[in-house]
Design a protein around this motif. Sequence first.
Motif, PDB file in Angstrom:
ATOM      1  N   ILE A   1     -12.394  16.516 -20.843  1.00  0.00           N
ATOM      2  CA  ILE A   1     -11.482  15.495 -20.803  1.00  0.00           C
ATOM      3  C   ILE A   1     -12.418  14.200 -20.245  1.00  0.00           C
ATOM      4  CG2 ILE A   1      -9.417  14.549 -19.789  1.00  0.00           C
ATOM      5  CD1 ILE A   1      -8.520  17.241 -19.535  1.00  0.00           C
ATOM      6  N   GLN A   2     -11.696  13.011 -20.746  1.00  0.00           N
ATOM      7  CA  GLN A   2     -12.581  11.774 -20.418  1.00  0.00           C
ATOM      8  C   GLN A   2     -12.205  11.396 -18.939  1.00  0.00           C
ATOM      9  OE1 GLN A   2     -11.522   8.318 -22.758  1.00  0.00           O
ATOM     10  NE2 GLN A   2     -12.200   9.693 -24.759  1.00  0.00           N
ATOM     11  N   LYS A   3     -13.079  11.084 -18.048  1.00  0.00           N
ATOM     12  CA  LYS A   3     -13.120  10.609 -16.616  1.00  0.00           C
ATOM     13  C   LYS A   3     -11.845   9.937 -16.434  1.00  0.00           C
ATOM     14  CE  LYS A   3     -16.781   9.831 -14.130  1.00  0.00           C
ATOM     15  NZ  LYS A   3     -18.117   9.252 -13.689  1.00  0.00           N
ATOM     16  N   THR A   4     -11.583   9.810 -15.171  1.00  0.00           N
ATOM     17  CA  THR A   4     -10.422   9.163 -14.455  1.00  0.00           C
ATOM     18  C   THR A   4     -10.883   8.523 -13.147  1.00  0.00           C
ATOM     19  OG1 THR A   4      -8.053   9.470 -14.363  1.00  0.00           O
ATOM     20  CG2 THR A   4      -9.357  11.072 -13.521  1.00  0.00           C
TER      21      THR A   4
ATOM     22  N   ILE B   1       2.241  13.548 -19.242  1.00  0.00           N
ATOM     23  CA  ILE B   1       1.306  12.676 -19.709  1.00  0.00           C
ATOM     24  C   ILE B   1       0.517  12.930 -20.738  1.00  0.00           C
ATOM     25  CG2 ILE B   1       1.137  11.978 -17.162  1.00  0.00           C
ATOM     26  CD1 ILE B   1      -1.330  13.613 -16.860  1.00  0.00           C
ATOM     27  N   GLU B   2      -0.356  11.988 -21.247  1.00  0.00           N
ATOM     28  CA  GLU B   2      -1.419  12.381 -22.596  1.00  0.00           C
ATOM     29  C   GLU B   2      -2.654  11.897 -22.023  1.00  0.00           C
ATOM     30  OE1 GLU B   2      -0.158  10.116 -25.839  1.00  0.00           O
ATOM     31  OE2 GLU B   2       1.843  11.514 -26.325  1.00  0.00           O
ATOM     32  N   LEU B   3      -3.681  13.036 -21.945  1.00  0.00           N
ATOM     33  CA  LEU B   3      -5.164  12.445 -21.747  1.00  0.00           C
ATOM     34  C   LEU B   3      -5.853  12.493 -23.008  1.00  0.00           C
ATOM     35  CD1 LEU B   3      -5.668  14.304 -18.120  1.00  0.00           C
ATOM     36  CD2 LEU B   3      -4.785  12.085 -18.844  1.00  0.00           C
ATOM     37  N   ILE B   4      -7.106  12.031 -22.976  1.00  0.00           N
ATOM     38  CA  ILE B   4      -8.022  12.098 -24.068  1.00  0.00           C
ATOM     39  C   ILE B   4      -9.122  12.958 -23.763  1.00  0.00           C
ATOM     40  CG2 ILE B   4      -9.387  10.639 -25.748  1.00  0.00           C
ATOM     41  CD1 ILE B   4      -6.113  10.218 -25.845  1.00  0.00           C
ATOM     42  N   SER B   5      -9.474  13.888 -24.872  1.00  0.00           N
ATOM     43  CA  SER B   5     -10.665  14.662 -24.729  1.00  0.00           C
ATOM     44  C   SER B   5     -11.967  13.898 -24.874  1.00  0.00           C
ATOM     45  CB  SER B   5     -10.553  15.944 -25.599  1.00  0.00           C
ATOM     46  OG  SER B   5     -10.978  15.453 -26.881  1.00  0.00           O
ATOM     47  N   GLN B   6     -13.240  14.303 -24.548  1.00  0.00           N
ATOM     48  CA  GLN B   6     -14.232  13.548 -24.836  1.00  0.00           C
ATOM     49  C   GLN B   6     -14.644  13.522 -26.357  1.00  0.00           C
ATOM     50  OE1 GLN B   6     -17.619  15.173 -22.523  1.00  0.00           O
ATOM     51  NE2 GLN B   6     -16.447  14.948 -20.410  1.00  0.00           N
ATOM     52  N   THR B   7     -14.005  14.363 -27.156  1.00  0.00           N
ATOM     53  CA  THR B   7     -14.054  14.351 -28.578  1.00  0.00           C
ATOM     54  C   THR B   7     -13.182  13.535 -29.240  1.00  0.00           C
ATOM     55  OG1 THR B   7     -13.038  16.317 -28.856  1.00  0.00           O
ATOM     56  CG2 THR B   7     -15.414  16.471 -28.838  1.00  0.00           C
TER      57      THR B   7
ATOM     58  N   GLU C   1       0.282  11.251  -3.379  1.00  0.00           N
ATOM     59  CA  GLU C   1       1.058   9.791  -3.465  1.00  0.00           C
ATOM     60  C   GLU C   1       0.254   8.404  -3.465  1.00  0.00           C
ATOM     61  OE1 GLU C   1       4.992  10.433  -0.814  1.00  0.00           O
ATOM     62  OE2 GLU C   1       3.195  10.907   0.254  1.00  0.00           O
ATOM     63  N   ASP C   2      -0.994   8.704  -4.443  1.00  0.00           N
ATOM     64  CA  ASP C   2      -1.616   7.466  -4.698  1.00  0.00           C
ATOM     65  C   ASP C   2      -1.361   7.016  -6.185  1.00  0.00           C
ATOM     66  OD1 ASP C   2      -3.019   9.276  -5.989  1.00  0.00           O
ATOM     67  OD2 ASP C   2      -5.004   8.784  -5.108  1.00  0.00           O
ATOM     68  N   LYS C   3      -0.578   7.639  -6.997  1.00  0.00           N
ATOM     69  CA  LYS C   3      -0.362   7.383  -8.072  1.00  0.00           C
ATOM     70  C   LYS C   3      -1.509   7.470  -9.128  1.00  0.00           C
ATOM     71  CE  LYS C   3       3.571   4.267  -7.434  1.00  0.00           C
ATOM     72  NZ  LYS C   3       4.098   2.812  -7.472  1.00  0.00           N
ATOM     73  N   VAL C   4      -2.478   8.489  -8.869  1.00  0.00           N
ATOM     74  CA  VAL C   4      -3.374   9.114  -9.597  1.00  0.00           C
ATOM     75  C   VAL C   4      -3.276  10.581  -9.799  1.00  0.00           C
ATOM     76  CG1 VAL C   4      -5.846   9.204  -9.612  1.00  0.00           C
ATOM     77  CG2 VAL C   4      -5.022   7.133  -8.799  1.00  0.00           C
ATOM     78  N   THR C   5      -3.394  11.006 -11.193  1.00  0.00           N
ATOM     79  CA  THR C   5      -3.261  12.335 -11.331  1.00  0.00           C
ATOM     80  C   THR C   5      -4.500  13.145 -10.751  1.00  0.00           C
ATOM     81  OG1 THR C   5      -2.120  11.907 -13.562  1.00  0.00           O
ATOM     82  CG2 THR C   5      -2.556  14.190 -13.128  1.00  0.00           C
ATOM     83  N   ASP C   6      -3.816  14.376  -9.959  1.00  0.00           N
ATOM     84  CA  ASP C   6      -4.942  15.265  -9.298  1.00  0.00           C
ATOM     85  C   ASP C   6      -4.861  16.496 -10.253  1.00  0.00           C
ATOM     86  OD1 ASP C   6      -5.406  13.731  -6.935  1.00  0.00           O
ATOM     87  OD2 ASP C   6      -3.021  13.879  -6.766  1.00  0.00           O
ATOM     88  N   ILE C   7      -3.700  16.999 -10.920  1.00  0.00           N
ATOM     89  CA  ILE C   7      -3.731  18.224 -11.651  1.00  0.00           C
ATOM     90  C   ILE C   7      -3.086  17.935 -13.072  1.00  0.00           C
ATOM     91  CG2 ILE C   7      -2.704  20.524 -11.579  1.00  0.00           C
ATOM     92  CD1 ILE C   7      -2.343  20.125  -8.533  1.00  0.00           C
ATOM     93  N   PHE C   8      -3.718  18.544 -13.795  1.00  0.00           N
ATOM     94  CA  PHE C   8      -3.175  18.314 -15.447  1.00  0.00           C
ATOM     95  C   PHE C   8      -3.028  19.708 -16.016  1.00  0.00           C
ATOM     96  CE2 PHE C   8      -4.225  17.486 -19.871  1.00  0.00           C
ATOM     97  CZ  PHE C   8      -3.188  17.091 -20.463  1.00  0.00           C
ATOM     98  N   ILE C   9      -1.960  20.054 -16.586  1.00  0.00           N
ATOM     99  CA  ILE C   9      -1.742  21.346 -16.980  1.00  0.00           C
ATOM    100  C   ILE C   9      -1.586  20.987 -18.738  1.00  0.00           C
ATOM    101  CG2 ILE C   9      -0.404  23.304 -17.330  1.00  0.00           C
ATOM    102  CD1 ILE C   9       0.326  23.227 -14.545  1.00  0.00           C
TER     103      ILE C   9
ATOM    104  N   ASN D   1      -8.783  17.029 -11.060  1.00  0.00           N
ATOM    105  CA  ASN D   1      -9.437  15.604 -10.872  1.00  0.00           C
ATOM    106  C   ASN D   1     -10.473  15.634  -9.560  1.00  0.00           C
ATOM    107  OD1 ASN D   1     -10.435  13.394 -10.323  1.00  0.00           O
ATOM    108  ND2 ASN D   1      -8.482  12.264 -10.440  1.00  0.00           N
ATOM    109  N   ILE D   2     -11.784  15.921 -10.103  1.00  0.00           N
ATOM    110  CA  ILE D   2     -12.709  16.190  -9.039  1.00  0.00           C
ATOM    111  C   ILE D   2     -13.731  14.992  -9.012  1.00  0.00           C
ATOM    112  CG2 ILE D   2     -14.723  17.416  -7.923  1.00  0.00           C
ATOM    113  CD1 ILE D   2     -13.751  19.924  -9.237  1.00  0.00           C
ATOM    114  N   ASN D   3     -13.379  14.069  -8.186  1.00  0.00           N
ATOM    115  CA  ASN D   3     -14.149  12.540  -8.025  1.00  0.00           C
ATOM    116  C   ASN D   3     -14.104  11.738  -9.566  1.00  0.00           C
ATOM    117  OD1 ASN D   3     -14.801  12.467  -5.544  1.00  0.00           O
ATOM    118  ND2 ASN D   3     -17.013  13.461  -5.613  1.00  0.00           N
ATOM    119  N   GLY D   4     -12.958  12.228 -10.046  1.00  0.00           N
ATOM    120  CA  GLY D   4     -12.753  11.548 -11.353  1.00  0.00           C
ATOM    121  C   GLY D   4     -13.134  12.252 -12.515  1.00  0.00           C
TER     122      GLY D   4
END
Length: 248
Positions: A42-45, A185-191, A204-212, A231-234
């Motif tokens: 998945i693309q970085k965040t 939500i929708e994320l984009i893969s690296q492809t 509570e920082d409005k950044v996604t930490d876990i994605f299923i 999400n490990i360091n983005g």
Amino acid sequence: MKKIFLSLILITFLSNCTGQTKDVHKLKKSVDQSWIKENPLIQKTKPSFFNEINHSEFLILELNFSGKSIPFVWDCDFSILNFLSNKEYLIENKNHQFNNKNHTISTIKWTEEISSLLWFRDKIHKSKVDNWHLENYFDCEGIISFPNLKFEKIFELKNARTNLEKGIAIIPFTSEIQNIAYSEIELISQTGQLMKGTGYDINEDKVTDIFIHYQELDDEGFTGYKRLYININGNWSCKWIEYYEECI
């Protein structure tokens, strides 16, 4: 004398750890793992809760409830048992074989308390790990029987057999997490592939930490994958996978 005593403790401890590793390897060989495929990247965040140091301290899983209101998580790829075994918790093995030699049950209990954070219905609860359970019997031929990890029951759920309640489990319990927010939500893969799923913000920082991410493998949705990324360091890292087949 003291050195000899400490050496005996160390030898016993190492012997137990070696035995546990062999037991885990034997159990893993008994469950078909040929279904495992390469996980999409998945693309970085933006960075958030997890970093290079603390991410290995936690095991994050999708939580389910049985028809008896017992919280549990699937351990299809043995990532849960591997994590708990590597943490050096001592285990107690129990095996039971029925008259039918093809129907056996393996149960693992831990000799010390393992506290867990369970989140569902917008609330955080604290529960203990009860047991890891593998039953190599299934009503439908050709369906893989996967192990699961059960937690102590918190309370009775209304319509537990039909409500399909889900949430998040985090091992071990941490007071750092006070609230969890989620959204589709929708994320984009690296492809460039669109990946739909559920995102969780645990600090509570409005950044996604876990994605299923849910991936159906047939048109009817009878078989598929669930992949849990953190999400490990983005950077998104897949930490848990589930393969499901509906028995029809």
